[in-house]
Design an enzyme around this catalytic site. Structure first.
Site, PDB file in Angstrom:
ATOM      1  N   CYS A 143      43.746  37.043  72.103  1.00 23.24           N
ATOM      2  CA  CYS A 143      43.945  35.804  71.371  1.00 23.24           C
ATOM      3  C   CYS A 143      44.785  36.169  70.155  1.00 23.24           C
ATOM      4  O   CYS A 143      45.054  37.341  69.920  1.00 23.24           O
ATOM      5  CB  CYS A 143      42.609  35.256  70.892  1.00 23.24           C
ATOM      6  SG  CYS A 143      41.450  35.003  72.246  1.00 23.24           S
ATOM      7  N   ARG A 172      50.132  35.103  72.693  1.00 20.93           N
ATOM      8  CA  ARG A 172      48.901  35.839  72.985  1.00 20.93           C
ATOM      9  C   ARG A 172      47.847  34.980  73.671  1.00 20.93           C
ATOM     10  O   ARG A 172      46.845  35.491  74.154  1.00 20.93           O
ATOM     11  CB  ARG A 172      48.303  36.383  71.690  1.00 20.93           C
ATOM     12  CG  ARG A 172      49.241  37.253  70.903  1.00 20.93           C
ATOM     13  CD  ARG A 172      48.621  37.599  69.585  1.00 20.93           C
ATOM     14  NE  ARG A 172      47.575  38.581  69.757  1.00 20.93           N
ATOM     15  CZ  ARG A 172      47.762  39.889  69.685  1.00 20.93           C
ATOM     16  NH1 ARG A 172      48.956  40.365  69.433  1.00 20.93           N
ATOM     17  NH2 ARG A 172      46.769  40.722  69.860  1.00 20.93           N
ATOM     18  N   TRP A 180      42.903  32.731  74.388  1.00 19.85           N
ATOM     19  CA  TRP A 180      43.084  32.981  75.808  1.00 19.85           C
ATOM     20  C   TRP A 180      41.672  33.282  76.300  1.00 19.85           C
ATOM     21  O   TRP A 180      41.090  34.326  75.962  1.00 19.85           O
ATOM     22  CB  TRP A 180      44.008  34.168  76.020  1.00 19.85           C
ATOM     23  CG  TRP A 180      44.305  34.450  77.454  1.00 19.85           C
ATOM     24  CD1 TRP A 180      45.262  33.846  78.218  1.00 19.85           C
ATOM     25  CD2 TRP A 180      43.645  35.395  78.299  1.00 19.85           C
ATOM     26  NE1 TRP A 180      45.228  34.359  79.491  1.00 19.85           N
ATOM     27  CE2 TRP A 180      44.250  35.300  79.568  1.00 19.85           C
ATOM     28  CE3 TRP A 180      42.598  36.301  78.127  1.00 19.85           C
ATOM     29  CZ2 TRP A 180      43.845  36.084  80.655  1.00 19.85           C
ATOM     30  CZ3 TRP A 180      42.199  37.069  79.202  1.00 19.85           C
ATOM     31  CH2 TRP A 180      42.829  36.963  80.450  1.00 19.85           C
ATOM     32  N   ASN A 202      39.601  38.174  68.184  1.00 23.21           N
ATOM     33  CA  ASN A 202      40.416  38.578  69.330  1.00 23.21           C
ATOM     34  C   ASN A 202      39.730  39.796  69.946  1.00 23.21           C
ATOM     35  O   ASN A 202      39.457  40.758  69.235  1.00 23.21           O
ATOM     36  CB  ASN A 202      41.822  38.948  68.840  1.00 23.21           C
ATOM     37  CG  ASN A 202      42.640  39.635  69.914  1.00 23.21           C
ATOM     38  OD1 ASN A 202      42.483  39.348  71.094  1.00 23.21           O
ATOM     39  ND2 ASN A 202      43.499  40.558  69.502  1.00 23.21           N
ATOM     40  N   GLY A 203      39.430  39.746  71.251  1.00 22.93           N
ATOM     41  CA  GLY A 203      38.769  40.888  71.894  1.00 22.93           C
ATOM     42  C   GLY A 203      37.529  40.435  72.639  1.00 22.93           C
ATOM     43  O   GLY A 203      37.362  39.249  72.925  1.00 22.93           O
ATOM     44  N   GLU A 237      58.125  44.479  91.461  1.00 20.20           N
ATOM     45  CA  GLU A 237      58.444  43.749  90.233  1.00 20.20           C
ATOM     46  C   GLU A 237      58.966  42.343  90.563  1.00 20.20           C
ATOM     47  O   GLU A 237      58.595  41.364  89.918  1.00 20.20           O
ATOM     48  CB  GLU A 237      59.465  44.561  89.416  1.00 20.20           C
ATOM     49  CG  GLU A 237      59.994  43.903  88.163  1.00 20.20           C
ATOM     50  CD  GLU A 237      58.925  43.569  87.128  1.00 20.20           C
ATOM     51  OE1 GLU A 237      57.759  43.956  87.291  1.00 20.20           O
ATOM     52  OE2 GLU A 237      59.270  42.866  86.153  1.00 20.20           O
ATOM     53  N   LYS A 251      57.174  38.838  89.382  1.00 23.02           N
ATOM     54  CA  LYS A 251      57.867  37.801  88.602  1.00 23.02           C
ATOM     55  C   LYS A 251      57.708  36.438  89.274  1.00 23.02           C
ATOM     56  O   LYS A 251      57.461  35.435  88.609  1.00 23.02           O
ATOM     57  CB  LYS A 251      59.370  38.097  88.463  1.00 23.02           C
ATOM     58  CG  LYS A 251      59.751  39.250  87.572  1.00 23.02           C
ATOM     59  CD  LYS A 251      59.672  38.945  86.097  1.00 23.02           C
ATOM     60  CE  LYS A 251      58.394  39.469  85.501  1.00 23.02           C
ATOM     61  NZ  LYS A 251      58.402  40.823  85.040  1.00 23.02           N
ATOM     62  N   GLU A 260      54.021  35.145  88.894  1.00 19.20           N
ATOM     63  CA  GLU A 260      53.552  34.746  87.566  1.00 19.20           C
ATOM     64  C   GLU A 260      54.280  33.523  87.025  1.00 19.20           C
ATOM     65  O   GLU A 260      53.727  32.795  86.203  1.00 19.20           O
ATOM     66  CB  GLU A 260      53.596  35.907  86.567  1.00 19.20           C
ATOM     67  CG  GLU A 260      54.964  36.393  86.192  1.00 19.20           C
ATOM     68  CD  GLU A 260      54.912  37.476  85.115  1.00 19.20           C
ATOM     69  OE1 GLU A 260      55.754  38.374  85.167  1.00 19.20           O
ATOM     70  OE2 GLU A 260      54.044  37.414  84.231  1.00 19.20           O
ATOM     71  N   HIS A 319      52.392  48.250 109.767  1.00 11.54           N
ATOM     72  CA  HIS A 319      51.002  48.718 109.711  1.00 11.54           C
ATOM     73  C   HIS A 319      50.057  47.601 109.292  1.00 11.54           C
ATOM     74  O   HIS A 319      48.939  47.854 108.850  1.00 11.54           O
ATOM     75  CB  HIS A 319      50.903  49.927 108.771  1.00 11.54           C
ATOM     76  CG  HIS A 319      51.767  51.056 109.214  1.00 11.54           C
ATOM     77  ND1 HIS A 319      51.520  51.768 110.365  1.00 11.54           N
ATOM     78  CD2 HIS A 319      52.930  51.551 108.718  1.00 11.54           C
ATOM     79  CE1 HIS A 319      52.468  52.675 110.541  1.00 11.54           C
ATOM     80  NE2 HIS A 319      53.344  52.561 109.546  1.00 11.54           N
ATOM     81  N   LYS A 324      51.195  37.037  76.568  1.00 12.09           N
ATOM     82  CA  LYS A 324      52.175  38.123  76.460  1.00 12.09           C
ATOM     83  C   LYS A 324      51.510  39.473  76.171  1.00 12.09           C
ATOM     84  O   LYS A 324      51.906  40.487  76.713  1.00 12.09           O
ATOM     85  CB  LYS A 324      53.171  37.773  75.359  1.00 12.09           C
ATOM     86  CG  LYS A 324      54.278  38.785  75.171  1.00 12.09           C
ATOM     87  CD  LYS A 324      55.340  38.626  76.218  1.00 12.09           C
ATOM     88  CE  LYS A 324      56.426  39.663  76.114  1.00 12.09           C
ATOM     89  NZ  LYS A 324      57.020  39.902  77.442  1.00 12.09           N
TER      90      LYS A 324
HETATM   91  C1  F6R Z   1      54.751  40.761  83.684  1.00 12.39           C
HETATM   92  C2  F6R Z   1      54.267  41.247  82.417  1.00 12.39           C
HETATM   93  C3  F6R Z   1      53.003  42.031  82.392  1.00 12.39           C
HETATM   94  C4  F6R Z   1      53.116  43.183  81.373  1.00 12.39           C
HETATM   95  C5  F6R Z   1      51.767  43.918  81.246  1.00 12.39           C
HETATM   96  C6  F6R Z   1      51.869  45.107  80.317  1.00 12.39           C
HETATM   97  O1  F6R Z   1      55.951  40.071  83.534  1.00 12.39           O
HETATM   98  O2  F6R Z   1      54.851  41.012  81.395  1.00 12.39           O
HETATM   99  O3  F6R Z   1      52.665  42.504  83.659  1.00 12.39           O
HETATM  100  O4  F6R Z   1      54.109  44.053  81.809  1.00 12.39           O
HETATM  101  O5  F6R Z   1      50.809  43.027  80.777  1.00 12.39           O
HETATM  102  O6  F6R Z   1      52.282  44.707  79.050  1.00 12.39           O
HETATM  103  P1  F6R Z   1      52.866  45.753  78.022  1.00 12.39           P
HETATM  104  O7  F6R Z   1      54.165  46.222  78.573  1.00 12.39           O
HETATM  105  O8  F6R Z   1      53.027  44.975  76.743  1.00 12.39           O
HETATM  106  O9  F6R Z   1      51.870  46.863  77.919  1.00 12.39           O
END
Ligand code: F6R
Length: 606
Positions: free
Chosen positions: A2, A27, A74, A98-99, A478, A482, A485, A501, A601
């Site tokens: 958060c 966040r 969050w 937060n936590g 990756e 993308k 998400e 498999h 994020k």
């Molecule tokens: C996906 C994404 C997440 C972050 C992950 C790690 O687009 O952004 O999967 O890569 O939460 O975050 P960081 O790099 O900040 O440790």
């Protein structure tokens, strides 16, 4: 994960808190709230939803006060709702958190026995009642020390008190907390970005510390209550990076920034005159490192996977890759001659930090690759390699991914050359080809027109697959991440050779499948795997690089060709259309691209 903010000022703080909360929305954004002290009372406004909703509610209620705290949530414990939104207040105190408080169930039972009544389903509310209880017999400082001792888990806290009209208490264990110094006011925030429009003078709390913030003074204490001195850091301010400019979304801007971010990073690390890589003050001799352990989460984990291929192709290091949340709880056998590399955009990811902490406690060689250089992971690693790509605001990581890959590649080349695993002439060739990477990415961005034509099929599909072999496999993972998400389409990344498999059973008529087949050592094998999925009805979007040789296969639905470059650098180029595919698919669906549902994020909870 958060966001928290606190301001002690000589003027009204509500609108300043709202502005900071907007910056912290990366966040968490499922609920929000503010509490202020005014005329000896704690007043609060909170709601389910984003800061925009909170602002409308604030307009109706006119929340006054020169001292206040705010929160964007969050959800972890309890659904997103007004009742579960922070702050959580008793008559005497109000708390933002937060936590996660891991022993909240037990504490709640004990507090209910003492007569406390709980209103929410959150773990946070135990903090409110615990301090209220301690304040009955202790002064403020001792109440805080005693309360902190009772909490298990990770947290950053902001607390205001009915009977202390001029102060905020901040405390940290595990989750990050910054304090800022302003003229006639001081601040608390989950990060320096939240405080950026008010100050660039920042200090960070270390684990276990707490602080008392007043408008004219900040005192810091360790967990036993002894005063601690803090360094004040002056952060550079570049507000332009925090602005979308002409773009509709930060993500679109951040994808398009990659030619520049890659160029900046190359300029930081490459000595163009001598065709060398500058990594100054690296604290270990390469001969003292025999193995490399790469650790990260999500996209950062994918860049670690990518690096494993490079390290194995170019050097003799023994390399392993781990997801941070798995690594930190396994029975690890630490090796003195291993280098542990932690990759994180934010530098605050709780699991990556936990893994780093574990390695530090075992006296290992720890190095981090981060974007945010003031972050906890950067501060607590023995060596830091920044990726120099500027703030990444969109929740989906894009420019940070290519930045992480680049720094990992440079480190691989540097260590490989030092150990003589890479011959000098080959090393020089690789540096020369790196110099054109930024331009090649720029040209590859033009594939977006083709991508816009294909994304309808992904948007309408019930599922999709992303296939690749070798260096293209991490990129397939990756690409799938993308799309999941952002467009909320089920997407699986798979090694193309694994399809038979099991997952081949998923392929049905018209299913969109992305096949990553750049012309590398795996090309022919991947093309064979592509034929296997086409034969079962898949609609294949082939991503390859430009070549004079035609792709020998029939019935490919669409082909996108990225620029041509050395094999090592192709992963950077095939990443670009996948980022665009996720972006345009989400755009077609009208989703909130910079703030996808259920995500945030910076993941500062386990
Ligand atoms: C996906 C994404 C997440 C972050 C992950 C790690 O687009 O952004 O999967 O890569 O939460 O975050 P960081 O790099 O900040 O440790």
């Amino acid at each position: 994960m958060c966001g928290i903010v606190g301001i002690a000022s000589t003027k009204s703080v509500t609108s300043m808190i709202v502005n900071s909360l907007r910056k912290l929305e990366y966040r968490g954004y499922d609920s929000s709230g503010i509490a202020t002290l005014h005329n000896g009372n704690i007043n609060e406004v909170k709601c389910e939803g984003r800061v925009d909703v909170l602002e409308k509610n604030l307009n109706k209620s006119n929340l006054l006060g020169n001292v206040g705290i705010g929160h964007v949530r969050w959800a972890t414990h309890g659904i997103p709702s007004t009742l579960n939104a922070h702050p959580h207040s008793s008559e005497n105190v109000s708390v933002v958190h937060n936590g996660i408080i891991e022993n909240s169930t037990l504490l709640k039972k004990l507090l209910i026995k003492k007569g406390h009544t709980f209103k929410s389903q959150t773990d946070t509310e135990v903090i409110t009642h615990l301090i209220t209880e301690y304040l009955k017999k202790n002064d403020l400082k001792n109440s805080i020390i005693k309360m902190l001792r009772r909490l298990h888990g990770s947290f950053a806290l902001g607390i205001i008190f009915k009977d202390q009209p001029d102060l905020i208490v901040g405390a940290r264990r595990g989750s990050p907390l910054a304090v800022g110094y302003g003229p006639n006011e001081n601040y608390l925030g989950s990060d320096s970005y939240a405080l950026k429009s008010m100050t660039n003078k920042i200090s960070y709390l270390n684990d276990g510390e707490f602080c008392i913030v007043k408008n004219d003074n900040i005192d810091f204490f360790d967990e036993t209550g002894n005063k601690v001195n803090k360094k004040i850091l002056e952060l550079s301010s570049n507000e332009k990076n925090y602005d979308k400019g002409e773009y509709k979304h930060f993500m679109a801007k951040e994808i398009d920034e990659q030619p520049v971010t890659i160029k900046n990073c190359i300029n930081e690390y490459i000595d163009k005159k001598n065709n060398d890589i500058n990594i100054f003050n690296f604290p270990w001799e390469s001969k003292d490192i025999s193995s490399i352990v790469l650790i990260g989460c999500g996209t950062a984990y994918h860049s670690c996977l990518m690096a494993k291929y490079w390290f194995e192709q170019l050097t003799k290091f023994d390399v392993s890759v781990d997801i941070a949340s798995e690594f930190r709880y396994r029975k690890n056998r630490f090796k003195d001659n291993a280098l542990y590399i932690f990759v994180s955009q934010s530098g605050e990811t709780a699991d990556t930090y936990g893994a780093l902490d574990l390695c530090n406690k075992n006296d290992m060689k720890t190095c981090s690759i981060v974007n945010v250089v003031e972050s906890s992971i950067a501060r607590d690693s023995k060596f830091v390699l920044p990726i120099h790509c500027g703030p990444e605001i969109g929740v989906a990581s894009t420019k940070a991914f290519t930045g992480q890959m680049l720094v990992l590649y440079l480190l691989c080349l540097k260590l490989g050359k030092d150990r003589k695993d890479i011959a000098n002439d080959i090393f020089s060739k690789k540096i020369i080809s790196l110099k054109s990477l930024s331009d090649l990415i720029k040209n590859t961005l033009s594939t977006e027109n083709d991508i816009q034509l294909v994304c309808n099929s992904f948007v309408e599909a019930k599922g999709s697959m992303f296939l690749g072999r070798g260096c293209s496999f991490p990129i397939a993972l990756e690409g799938a991440l993308k799309l999941k998400e952002l467009a909320y389409v089920h997407a699986e990344g798979y090694p193309a050779g694994e399809m038979k498999h099991g997952p081949l059973a998923l392929i049905e008529e018209g299913m969109p499948v992305v096949v990553l087949a750049p012309r590398d050592d795996y090309y022919k094998k991947t093309i064979s795997n592509m034929q296997e999925v086409i034969a079962r009805g898949a609609k294949v979007l082939l991503i390859t690089n430009k070549s004079k040789d035609e792709v020998y296969s029939e019935n490919i639905w669409q082909t996108i060709e990225v620029e041509n470059t050395s094999e090592d650098l192709l992963p950077f180029l095939i990443t670009i259309p996948l980022q665009k595919l996720a972006y345009y698919s989400a755009l077609k669906k009208g989703y909130d691209i910079d703030k996808p549902r259920n995500l945030a994020k910076s993941v500062t909870v386990e």
